[in-house]
Scaffold this active site. Structure first.
Site, mmCIF file in Angstrom:
data_model
loop_
_atom_site.group_PDB
_atom_site.id
_atom_site.type_symbol
_atom_site.label_atom_id
_atom_site.label_comp_id
_atom_site.label_asym_id
_atom_site.label_seq_id
_atom_site.Cartn_x
_atom_site.Cartn_y
_atom_site.Cartn_z
ATOM 1 N N GLU A 73 52.936 28.212 38.234
ATOM 2 C CA GLU A 73 53.387 27.354 39.056
ATOM 3 C C GLU A 73 53.927 28.087 40.337
ATOM 4 O OE1 GLU A 73 53.991 27.422 35.936
ATOM 5 O OE2 GLU A 73 54.221 25.396 35.055
ATOM 6 N N GLU A 122 53.421 24.594 28.569
ATOM 7 C CA GLU A 122 54.731 24.115 28.239
ATOM 8 C C GLU A 122 54.660 22.951 27.277
ATOM 9 O OE1 GLU A 122 55.703 23.202 32.606
ATOM 10 O OE2 GLU A 122 57.522 24.173 32.142
HETATM 11 N N1 T1G Z 1 45.688 19.437 38.822
HETATM 12 C C1 T1G Z 1 44.766 18.465 39.376
HETATM 13 N N2 T1G Z 1 43.438 19.116 39.767
HETATM 14 C C2 T1G Z 1 43.214 20.222 39.204
HETATM 15 C C3 T1G Z 1 44.263 21.044 38.671
HETATM 16 C C4 T1G Z 1 45.441 20.499 38.376
HETATM 17 N N3 T1G Z 1 46.404 21.189 38.065
HETATM 18 N N4 T1G Z 1 43.635 22.271 38.404
HETATM 19 C C5 T1G Z 1 42.352 22.065 38.639
HETATM 20 N N5 T1G Z 1 42.074 20.756 39.210
HETATM 21 C C6 T1G Z 1 40.827 20.390 39.677
HETATM 22 C C7 T1G Z 1 40.346 21.289 40.874
HETATM 23 O O1 T1G Z 1 40.938 20.631 42.186
HETATM 24 C C8 T1G Z 1 38.952 21.080 40.998
HETATM 25 O O2 T1G Z 1 38.787 19.639 41.159
HETATM 26 C C9 T1G Z 1 38.480 20.833 39.427
HETATM 27 O O3 T1G Z 1 39.617 20.785 38.838
HETATM 28 C C10 T1G Z 1 38.096 22.444 38.813
HETATM 29 O O4 T1G Z 1 39.190 23.374 39.182
HETATM 30 C C11 T1G Z 1 55.579 20.885 35.589
HETATM 31 C C12 T1G Z 1 54.785 21.489 37.799
HETATM 32 C C13 T1G Z 1 42.158 25.327 35.519
HETATM 33 C C14 T1G Z 1 41.890 28.125 36.244
HETATM 34 O O5 T1G Z 1 48.442 25.740 38.822
HETATM 35 O O6 T1G Z 1 44.125 27.571 38.341
HETATM 36 O O7 T1G Z 1 52.008 22.193 35.728
HETATM 37 O O8 T1G Z 1 37.230 20.256 43.253
HETATM 38 O O9 T1G Z 1 37.267 24.680 40.633
HETATM 39 O O10 T1G Z 1 37.625 27.812 39.037
HETATM 40 O O11 T1G Z 1 55.488 22.979 35.232
HETATM 41 O O12 T1G Z 1 41.754 25.076 38.416
HETATM 42 O O13 T1G Z 1 36.269 19.735 41.071
HETATM 43 O O14 T1G Z 1 37.428 17.659 42.335
HETATM 44 O O15 T1G Z 1 39.599 25.615 40.038
HETATM 45 O O16 T1G Z 1 37.132 26.832 36.561
HETATM 46 C C15 T1G Z 1 50.161 24.489 36.947
HETATM 47 C C16 T1G Z 1 45.740 25.176 38.633
HETATM 48 C C17 T1G Z 1 50.445 23.120 37.647
HETATM 49 C C18 T1G Z 1 46.519 25.345 37.293
HETATM 50 C C19 T1G Z 1 40.192 26.120 36.637
HETATM 51 N N6 T1G Z 1 48.869 24.613 36.892
HETATM 52 N N7 T1G Z 1 44.211 25.286 38.472
HETATM 53 O O17 T1G Z 1 39.760 26.926 37.532
HETATM 54 O O18 T1G Z 1 37.739 25.431 38.710
HETATM 55 S S1 T1G Z 1 51.961 22.809 38.355
HETATM 56 C C20 T1G Z 1 47.867 25.384 37.720
HETATM 57 C C21 T1G Z 1 43.495 26.199 38.182
HETATM 58 C C22 T1G Z 1 52.812 22.458 36.807
HETATM 59 C C23 T1G Z 1 54.627 22.040 35.494
HETATM 60 C C24 T1G Z 1 54.293 22.426 36.538
HETATM 61 C C25 T1G Z 1 42.078 26.505 38.180
HETATM 62 C C26 T1G Z 1 41.637 26.341 36.557
HETATM 63 P P1 T1G Z 1 37.376 19.460 42.098
HETATM 64 P P2 T1G Z 1 38.577 24.801 39.916
HETATM 65 P P3 T1G Z 1 37.923 26.720 37.980
#
Ligand code: T1G
Length: 697
Positions: free
Chosen positions: A125, A105
């Protein structure tokens, strides 16, 4: 200046860099830093264009999920994106890794986007029970049109850069590996060619082209099948539809309203719990993250049946050579044929290329000779559930495999310590319980024996990640975590039918809760003969296994889907379970034989008896240390049995119901039926007394 977002200028390009490991999530600090850096860039008269780029492994991967549920601190992301879009200077976003959610976004708020060819973009999301809340539902359709925007937003799929280029989401793809260089080159082009500030919000051709189409109703109809019981996917459609019915500012307002509805939904809480639980489960409690991990570069599988073949595919899929050993050539050929058929089906559906299929098949070697295991790093035994056979196999493996080779059993219930006792290396013996179909189901229940070494525990957890499974380490008991709880549910489901419920009534209560299929549809899928054979073996061994109406079905050859009749009947080529009056007659005759007077049974009683008995058993599993944390049990049930992630898993769900309510019901059923089945777990009583939750464990 914020230390997570910096501004610098190189030549006549102002560079805004986000550096907030691990994934540049849009925390409050990052959002504030983005505003500060933009303001610097606006004031910098020598900067003729601005470039947004991220350090580390990926472009911004979304809002900081850890902030959800806490009071939002300004600036909100939507206002940050709007400030970027209103920039008077052309703004380029350079994307690498995964630009997801609020990250994409933010990039859509920029005027141009360039991506490395290895990058992916997405708005996932919906997988968190939400919808894009910073303009994604309004801007994406303006670039990609209604159909593609709806597909991406209702599935949360990650789109590779080249496809994103084709959809109009990015403007250029760079084959290099240096995202900043790619961004600088594009930004310089913007300056040199005098390319305009091009705001996505002003693009109208895709909106005009799709206005009035009934694509939204089509999506709502298809979601009724695929998103059964879920809340946010339908709100995603409403939000995207607003882009076609309202001017941009009103569309943003509508998106915000729908986002808040999703944020306030219990399903958002459940899905975010599931997101973090999956990641936490991979960090084994009490096992140092520095524990050495052995290399697993070659694998042996014993048994080319459904499980052995599926397990083999997981390793071939990630480039690890596999040797499958069978007893007879015919069984080996049949097993290899099924693997080939599975890959052919995937290739036909375009999930893999022909070359990928050929490469994977080339990695799988069949053999009739155990000696072919002598150099492998890991052997997984996947033969049928008979302890004597497994012990014989492990004794043989112990004499053939090299020192340091890990010997694993795919057993779904049997005692790992007893299996290990037939070897001189119990510290190298472990359970690796895959779920059928093993090449599809994501859960890998790794079972530690009492002597399994930390190195082996760490290695099998690393193997889970390597083969793209969700690994959970559990203790050794009959049925481990998942099947031990399932067994309790099965007893209740059978008793409920004995007492008057119809199988389809029990199954509907479970599917209404969100399971992909009910108890009895699952029996038909697995094969009723499986349970019947185990019961007969136990009876022959002198165990007291009471007769059941299910036995009658097996004895009449109604084995389930494979005979097109089991608890349900099935039409040719269909897996859709159809209630069968013949089965209801068999059940009624059984009740008469057993002197059971049937009664009306409510859905609430079915829900309580099927689910609370599992919660109570889970509390026993936790107090025995078979599972380290409640979240481990949630992950087992979400990824092994399809418990709906939007309810967070059975433990999270139980905490939302209230442990006091559950304990009262458990005590009620224990008073009425007695025995171990409903004996209240001490831990459950303790938690209620202390006012604590399972999630606190
Ligand atoms: N926020 C906080 N921590 C996150 C995070 C996030 N969005 N994504 C990953 N982490 C942390 C995760 O907990 C782990 O932490 C480390 O990063 C590595 O992640 C307004 C409301 C990016 C594809 O849904 O899909 O934006 O265990 O083990 O396998 O519209 O993480 O090391 O302490 O998964 O390489 C939308 C979610 C949010 C993406 C990487 N975004 N993340 O995968 O590593 S809502 C998502 C993922 C939003 C807006 C809305 C995956 C990854 P730790 P990992 P990975």
């Amino acid at each position: 200046m914020s230390e997570v977002v910096t501004y610098s200028r190189e030549g006549n390009i102002g560079v805004i860099t986000v550096d907030y490991p691990p994934v540049n999530a849009l925390s409050h600090a990052v959002r504030s830093g983005l505003i500060a850096a933009l303001e610097q860039g606006q004031k910098d008269s020598d900067a003729k264009a601005l470039l947004l780029v991220c350090a580390g492994r990926t472009f911004i991967a979304g809002a900081d999920i850890r902030e959800f549920g806490k009071p939002m601190q300004e600036p909100g992301l939507a206002s940050v994106v709007e400030r970027y879009e209103n920039s008077g200077k052309p703004l380029v976003a350079a994307v690498h890794g995964t630009a997801l959610g609020g990250g994409l976004e933010t990039a859509l708020g920029c005027h141009y986007r360039v991506a490395l060819s290895s990058a992916k973009v997405g708005l996932p999301e919906v997988k968190l029970g939400l919808l894009p809340g910073a303009g994604g539902t309004q801007r994406l359709p303006r670039l990609a049109g209604a159909q593609k925007a709806l597909e991406m937003i209702t599935t949360g799929q990650f789109v590779p850069a080249k496809d994103a280029l084709g959809f109009g989401i990015v403007d250029a793809v760079d084959e290099g590996k240096d995202v900043k260089a790619a961004g600088m080159t594009f930004a310089q082009k913007v300056v040199d060619e005098g390319m305009p500030v091009r705001r996505v919000r002003d693009l109208t051709d895709k909106i005009a082209a799709d206005k009035g189409r009934d694509v939204f109703e089509q999506f709502r109809a298809s979601l009724k099948k695929t998103a059964h019981g879920q809340f946010s996917p339908f709100k995603c459609v409403d939000a995207v539809e607003a882009a076609f019915n309202l001017p941009f500012p009103e569309g943003l307002k509508r998106e915000r309203e729908l986002f808040v509805e999703c944020m306030n939904s219990p399903q958002r809480a459940g899905q975010i719990h599931s997101f973090f639980a999956e990641r936490e489960a991979s960090k084994v409690k009490g096992l140092s993250k520095d524990t050495p991990v052995r290399d697993v570069n070659s694998v042996g599988i014993i048994g080319a049946g459904t499980m052995g073949g599926g397990i083999a595919m997981n390793f071939a899929n990630v480039g690890i050579p596999v040797t499958i050993v069978e007893m007879k050539q015919e069984a080996l050929d049949k097993g290899l044929g099924i693997i080939r058929k599975n890959y052919e089906n995937s290739a036909k559906k375009g999930r893999i290329t022909q070359k990928q299929m050929d490469d994977r098949m080339a990695l799988i070697t069949g053999s009739l000779d155990y000696d072919d295991f002598k150099d492998v790093d890991l052997v997984i035994e996947a033969v049928f559930e008979n302890m004597a056979v497994k012990k014989e196999i492990f004794a043989k493996l112990d004499s053939i495999c090299k020192p340091g080779a890990i010997l694993a059993s795919n057993t779904s219930t049997l005692d790992i310590d007893e299996i290990a006792s037939t070897t001189q290396r119990p510290e190298d013996v472990v359970g690796m319980h895959f779920f059928s179909p093993a090449n599809v189901m994501r859960l890998l229940e790794n079972v530690r024996g009492s002597k399994t070494s930390d190195e082996v525990k760490a290695t099998v957890m690393a193997v889970a990640k390597k083969i793209k499974k969700v690994g959970v380490l559990v203790g050794n008991c009959h049925g481990f975590v998942g099947n031990r709880m399932l067994h309790k549910r099965g007893i209740e489901a059978m008793a409920l039918v004995d007492e008057g419920a119809k199988p389809q009534q029990v199954d509907k209560v479970l599917t209404d809760l969100g399971y992909p299929m009910g108890q009895f549809a699952m029996s038909d899928l697995a094969g009723i003969d499986v349970g019947y054979r185990i019961s007969e073996e136990l009876r022959n061994a002198g165990e007291n296994v009471p007769p059941s109406w299910m036995d009658k079905l097996a004895e009449q050859g109604r084995l389930g889907q494979k005979t097109m009749a089991g608890v349900y009947k099935y039409e040719e080529g269909s897996r859709n379970p159809i209630p069968d009056p013949e089965v209801e007659r068999i059940i009624e005759d059984f009740r008469k034989e057993q002197g059971i007077a049937s009664r009306e049974i409510t859905d609430q009683e079915i829900l309580e008896r099927c689910m609370y008995v599992m919660v109570n058993e889970a509390a026993k599993i936790l107090e025995e240390g078979i599972a380290d944390r409640a979240l481990d049990i949630d992950v087992v049930w979400i990824y092994g049995y399809g418990f709906p992630a939007y309810r967070g898993g059975p433990m999270f769900w139980a905490d939302q119901i209230g442990l006091d309510v559950i304990l009262a019901a458990v005590e009620k059923y224990h008073a009425s039926v007695g025995g171990e089945q409903w004996k209240p777990a001490s831990l459950l009583k303790q938690l209620v007394a202390d006012g604590r939750k399972l999630g606190d464990l």
